[in-house]
Design an enzyme around this catalytic site. Structure first.
Site, short mmCIF file in Angstrom:
data_model
loop_
_atom_site.label_atom_id
_atom_site.label_comp_id
_atom_site.label_asym_id
_atom_site.label_seq_id
_atom_site.Cartn_x
_atom_site.Cartn_y
_atom_site.Cartn_z
N ASP A 109 4.38 46.29 19.28
CA ASP A 109 4.91 47.47 18.59
C ASP A 109 3.74 48.40 18.33
O ASP A 109 2.64 47.95 18.02
CB ASP A 109 5.60 47.08 17.28
CG ASP A 109 6.55 48.17 16.78
OD1 ASP A 109 7.77 47.93 16.81
OD2 ASP A 109 6.08 49.25 16.40
N GLU A 136 22.26 43.04 24.51
CA GLU A 136 22.31 42.10 23.38
C GLU A 136 23.68 42.16 22.72
O GLU A 136 24.31 43.22 22.70
CB GLU A 136 21.19 42.40 22.38
CG GLU A 136 21.10 43.85 21.88
CD GLU A 136 21.97 44.15 20.67
OE1 GLU A 136 22.51 43.20 20.10
OE2 GLU A 136 22.11 45.34 20.34
N PHE A 137 24.10 41.02 22.18
CA PHE A 137 25.37 40.97 21.45
C PHE A 137 25.11 40.34 20.08
O PHE A 137 25.70 39.33 19.71
CB PHE A 137 26.41 40.17 22.24
CG PHE A 137 26.69 40.73 23.61
CD1 PHE A 137 27.49 41.86 23.77
CD2 PHE A 137 26.14 40.15 24.74
CE1 PHE A 137 27.74 42.40 25.03
CE2 PHE A 137 26.39 40.68 26.01
CZ PHE A 137 27.18 41.80 26.15
N LEU A 138 24.17 40.92 19.36
CA LEU A 138 23.73 40.34 18.09
C LEU A 138 24.37 41.09 16.92
O LEU A 138 24.26 42.31 16.83
CB LEU A 138 22.21 40.45 17.95
CG LEU A 138 21.38 39.92 19.12
CD1 LEU A 138 19.90 40.24 18.91
CD2 LEU A 138 21.59 38.42 19.29
N GLU A 170 24.29 41.91 13.03
CA GLU A 170 23.35 41.84 11.91
C GLU A 170 23.84 40.79 10.92
O GLU A 170 25.03 40.65 10.68
CB GLU A 170 23.23 43.20 11.22
CG GLU A 170 22.54 44.22 12.10
CD GLU A 170 22.23 45.52 11.38
OE1 GLU A 170 22.25 45.55 10.14
OE2 GLU A 170 21.96 46.50 12.08
N GLY A 220 39.81 47.35 6.48
CA GLY A 220 38.79 47.74 5.51
C GLY A 220 38.62 49.24 5.49
O GLY A 220 39.52 50.00 5.90
N GLY A 223 31.43 50.73 10.49
CA GLY A 223 30.19 51.50 10.38
C GLY A 223 29.08 50.72 11.05
O GLY A 223 29.33 49.92 11.94
N CYS A 257 25.61 50.26 15.29
CA CYS A 257 26.03 50.10 16.69
C CYS A 257 27.36 50.77 17.01
O CYS A 257 27.41 51.66 17.86
CB CYS A 257 26.11 48.62 17.03
SG CYS A 257 24.58 47.76 16.69
#
Ligand code: UGA
Length: 453
Positions: free
Chosen positions: A35, A156-158, A160, A261, A265, A268
């Site tokens: 980074d 990616e299919f992550l 949070e 809900g 939000g 993503c």
């Protein structure tokens, strides 16, 4: 079978890069995460995580100690010798037109190109519009015409909050490449996960890029759909939780992502829906279902404000509203596209004073929500409030002592935008209770006389 360790460089120590780097190290690879932010790298080396993600700090320090994970700011030194370089940098929406901004991806690709040695797979993990792999390939070929390189898409299919589990036990691993060497390398990198049961889906690069957007948009459509069904439930006296269970047991529908809900939000869904919409429009194939879902989801914040105002008896002017939960969902401190960012300012505009509590998000939320007072705990937020709103599904709000909460408030009115609380229990505690799509089970809203004026 003995797994072969690969040397992997990950560019970007943000959410995706850190989780990817640490998890690839934990399945036996030798990983360097790069980074350009020296402060961030120094922090990581000292065990300070720049993001809040359950289990990440322990995983990172364990992999550093095991000698499989290192951090650097020197990309040029980290690329030669790596079998694969994963690009995990941000792709925020461009303010000008809503297209995903590829500046960081292209900058990383250019820097990688300048340092390539032997055959290297450049793996784009950042969420990028269809065709970005072609652009990265063209840039790399222009900068390093002699380089032996394959550009691969590997979305990616992550989620949070559960990102490590999502990486280690994925539903699928998607790899987009026409290059046989790259496909074999990616299969070798992911072999431990593949052998543990995760299917490897190898497609061409464009299909892989689209899979990411198509998956997120489908999930967002599903949420939008159940939110609209919830609206209907409120009118006809049905319980949306029952309807969700009743339809979700059909395996063609599935029970996940049917939780009504305040609207989706996060970092993503909103951004990816917008980018997919633009891609469709640019190719003369407008995706009307996606466009509609975006519009419905945007409008939902206003609907939530009206619901709160109605529960307050028609006006929130001069009233104190306790807000429980500010982040876009539980398990994260992320405030990106959180419903609170739209709902709270509208309530303030109508004259409400807001006291909020969030178990993780108050640090991030503070500067984004001027005028909102932050309370140290739920009870501190509720003390003396005229109305309470549950906005995020943190477990501690589900475990709230309702009797104590009702006693400590000035008026016991609870608007539960996540259906966390049992309507009967809320009524027993003396609350006037409103939730999402459950009018059939809710106690009559007994608006205290002063509130109804
Ligand atoms: C989402 C996807 O779930 C991941 O698979 C994907 O990899 C990730 O985006 C990404 O593109 O990087 P995330 O944004 O972390 O993950 O959050 P989700 O758990 O999917 O929730 C998104 C939003 O939908 C939240 O606002 C949440 O409250 C809302 N939601 C989710 C509902 O309103 N109802 C549901 O049933 C599920």
């Amino acid at each position: 079978m003995q797994h072969r360790s690969q040397r992997i460089t990950v560019v970007g120590a943000g959410y995706v890069g850190l989780v990817t780097g640490a998890c690839l190290a934990s399945i036996g690879h030798e990983v360097v995460v790069v980074d350009r932010d020296a402060g961030r790298i120094a922090g990581l080396e000292a065990g300070v995580m720049p993001i809040y993600e359950a289990g990440l700090a322990a995983l990172v320090s364990g992999e550093i100690a095991a000698g499989r994970l290192a951090f650097t700011t020197d990309l040029a030194a980290a690329v030669p010798g790596a079998a694969a370089v994963f690009i995990c940098v941000g792709t925020p929406p461009r303010p000008s037109d809503g297209h995903a901004d590829m500046a960081q991806v292209m900058a990383a690709a250019g820097e990688i190109a300048a340092s390539l040695s032997a055959f290297t797979a450049i793996v784009v993990k950042s969420t990028v519009p269809v065709g970005t792999g072609d652009e990265v390939e063209a840039l790399v070929h222009a900068r390093a015409p002699a380089a032996d390189v394959a550009v691969v898409s590997n979305p990616e299919f992550l989620r949070e909050g559960v990102a490590i589990a999502d990486f280690m036990r994925p539903d699928r691993i998607v790899v987009g490449t026409d290059d046989a060497r790259a496909a074999a390398l990616m299969a070798a990198i992911y072999r431990p996960l593949n052998e543990a049961g995760a299917p490897l889906v190898v497609t061409n690069r464009r299909a892989s890029e689209l899979i990411k957007y198509a998956a997120n948009a489908f999930l967002a459509l599903k949420i939008t759909y159940i939110n609209e069904i919830a609206n209907l439930c409120e009118e006809i006296g049905a319980d949306v939780e029952d309807v969700a269970r009743g339809i979700g047991l059909d395996p063609r529908i599935g029970s996940q992502f049917l939780k009504a809900g305040p609207g989706f939000g996060g970092s993503c869904f909103p951004k990816d829906m917008l980018a997919l919409m633009k891609t469709g429009q640019d190719h003369g194939v407008p995706l009307r279902s996606v466009e509609t879902a975006v519009a419905v989801n945007d409008a939902r914040k206003g609907e939530m404000v009206r619901k709160i105002v109605r529960a307050a008896g028609g006006s929130v002017a001069g009233k104190t509203i306790a807000v429980l939960g500010l982040t876009f969902k539980a398990g994260t401190d992320d405030m990106r596209s959180a419903a609170s960012l739209v709902i709270l300012p509208q309530l303030q505009k109508q004259g409400a004073r807001i006291v909020a509590h969030d178990p993780a998000g108050m640090g991030q939320a503070g500067p984004l929500l001027p005028g909102v007072l932050m309370a140290k705990g739920s009870m501190a937020a509720l003390a003396g409030a005229d109305l309470a709103v549950i906005l995020t599904e943190w477990p501690e709000f589900a475990a709230l002592d309702l009797d104590a909460a009702a006693r400590i408030m000035r008026r016991p009115i609870l608007v539960d935008l996540r259906n966390l609380v049992d309507p009967d229990e809320a009524a027993r505690a003396g609350f006037c209770y409103r939730s999402i799509g459950r009018t059939g089970r809710e106690a009559e809203l007994r608006v205290p006389a002063e509130a109804a004026e």
